[in-house]
Design an enzyme around this catalytic site. Structure first.
Site, PDB file in Angstrom:
ATOM      1  N   THR A  44       0.809  -1.224   0.000  1.00 47.94           N
ATOM      2  CA  THR A  44       0.000   0.000   0.000  1.00 47.94           C
ATOM      3  C   THR A  44       0.841   1.272   0.000  1.00 47.94           C
ATOM      4  OG1 THR A  44      -1.784  -1.101   1.171  1.00 47.94           O
ATOM      5  CG2 THR A  44      -1.703   1.274   1.384  1.00 47.94           C
ATOM      6  N   THR A 117       1.540  -4.902   4.124  1.00 46.52           N
ATOM      7  CA  THR A 117       1.358  -5.330   5.515  1.00 46.52           C
ATOM      8  C   THR A 117       0.786  -6.744   5.636  1.00 46.52           C
ATOM      9  OG1 THR A 117      -0.820  -4.288   5.594  1.00 46.52           O
ATOM     10  CG2 THR A 117       1.052  -2.975   6.364  1.00 46.52           C
TER      11      THR A 117
HETATM   12  N1  ASP Z   1      -2.812  -5.603   0.597  1.00 46.76           N
HETATM   13  C1  ASP Z   1      -1.706  -4.741   0.944  1.00 46.76           C
HETATM   14  C2  ASP Z   1      -0.427  -5.563   0.897  1.00 46.76           C
HETATM   15  O1  ASP Z   1      -0.191  -6.327   1.793  1.00 46.76           O
HETATM   16  C3  ASP Z   1      -1.936  -4.156   2.289  1.00 46.76           C
HETATM   17  C4  ASP Z   1      -0.889  -3.171   2.767  1.00 46.76           C
HETATM   18  O2  ASP Z   1       0.171  -3.001   2.214  1.00 46.76           O
HETATM   19  O3  ASP Z   1      -1.162  -2.533   3.799  1.00 46.76           O
HETATM   20  O4  ASP Z   1       0.328  -5.454  -0.045  1.00 46.76           O
END
Ligand code: ASP
EC number: 3.5.1.1
Length: 362
Positions: A44, A117
């Site tokens: 993200t 994340t």
């Molecule tokens: N779906 C995203 C990922 O894990 C979520 C994030 O980066 O917060 O790439």
């Protein structure tokens, strides 16, 4: 020069450390430059609005990172050709990270891995077990909101990650998130709806970032062997089974018996209890007899598997399951992956699974 940015200062123990200051005397003359390598995998943090919705935009994050460059902090950024949503990560990408960290290990003071994340705790755990003898910081970070969002948490996460990666006595893989520095193989994503995305439920934070950085050096690991990263066997077949009352124990047992698995994580109840389902117990025994292992960890976030606390924990232990104490699911998966990649099987595998290797369990 009075300025905002990273500068070299002396800490309470008179060690030279790199700190981010809102306004202080920057040492521009004889400051030693800290050199970091930043590996950008996706997530993200580097996304922007596209006609399809939020998606990683190549080149955006390296451009935005330039604001962190100072006379005291230099860095190189590797942006991977395929920026991914981390839910798509596979072991081959962990191997790519290990290769890139290993080949450039000597050239940099520390490393930052920018990551989505969703699977950040898996990646941090794999790196923690695979980068054996690590004697430099490797800090994994990301964000809940993209840097282009006015309220993004990415700026503070990056600032904390860069500062942690500049600590020469930090010899481990960590996650920097929401003003906390957490041991990578103890951290979990526990919140998808607030900035407090990560915590290490069974281990103390390694630093807290406020107006000052509060380093908890008493909890930091010390490297005790030469740096020797492990090459992952990306063909290994590992699976996790989350027990639920009813059919799940039988399904898990069948998969262990017939599923061609090399090893499995079993997420049991409470302190490691399961129903005495004969299909499950036969599956555990069969996988163990093939030289693999079943690592028993708890579904509960706080606390540990304790064989014998309840009689209901004994049949699984007798069938051969290894008690994983308070290992997180991410660390349990990573520990199996790395030990099996090293070629360990049977008693040697069981012995290492029962040994605390990088402070991953209590
Ligand atoms: N779906 C995203 C990922 O894990 C979520 C994030 O980066 O917060 O790439």
């Amino acid at each position: 020069m009075l300025s905002r940015g990273f500068c070299h200062c002396r800490d309470a123990a008179d060690r030279r450390v790199l700190r981010y200051h809102a306004g202080c005397l920057m040492l521009t003359k004889d400051a030693t430059m800290t050199r970091l390598l930043i590996l950008y995998t996706g997530g993200t943090i580097g996304m922007d609005h596209t006609p399809e919705g939020l998606a990683p935009v190549p080149g955006l994050l390296p451009r935005l990172l330039e604001r962190f460059r100072t006379p005291a902090l230099d860095f190189d950024v590797v942006e991977y050709p395929q920026l991914i949503d981390s839910s798509a990560i596979v072991p081959a990408q962990w191997q790519q990270l290990i290769d890139d960290l290993a080949t450039r290990y000597a050239a940099y003071d520390g490393f930052v891995v920018i990551h989505g994340t969703d699977t950040m705790a898996y990646t941090a755990s794999v790196l923690a077990f695979a980068l054996q003898g690590l004697a430099k910081p490797v800090i994994v970070t990301g964000a809940q909101l993209p840097l282009v969002h006015p309220r993004s948490d990415g700026w503070s996460n990056l600032a904390d990650a860069l500062e942690a990666a500049s600590q020469p006595d930090l010899h481990e893989v960590c996650i920097a998130f929401n003003r906390l520095l957490l041991r990578g193989c103890r951290a979990r994503k526990l919140d998808a709806a607030s900035f407090a995305g990560f915590d290490s439920p069974n281990a103390p934070a390694l630093a807290r970032f406020g107006i000052q950085a509060h380093w908890q050096r008493q909890h930091w690991l010390r490297a005790s062997q030469p740096f020797q990263p492990v090459a992952l066997d990306v063909s290994l077949k590992l699976a996790s089974f989350f027990l639920t009352p009813g059919y799940a124990s039988t399904l898990a047992g069948q998969a262990m018996q017939e599923g061609g698995l090399d090893a499995a994580v079993l997420m049991s109840y409470g302190n490691g209890n399961t129903p005495a389902d004969p299909v499950l117990l036969d599956g555990v025994a069969a996988l163990t007899a093939r030289g693999g292992a079943v690592l028993n960890i708890s579904q509960v976030v706080h606390g540990a598997v304790e064989v014998g606390a309840y009689a209901a924990s004994q049949p699984l232990a007798r069938a051969g399951a290894i008690a994983g104490a308070d290992l997180t699911p991410e660390a349990a998966t990573a520990k199996l992956l790395v030990l099996l990649s090293q070629g360990l099987r049977g008693d040697a595998l069981r012995q290492q699974l029962s040994t605390v290797l990088v402070s991953e369990s209590s």
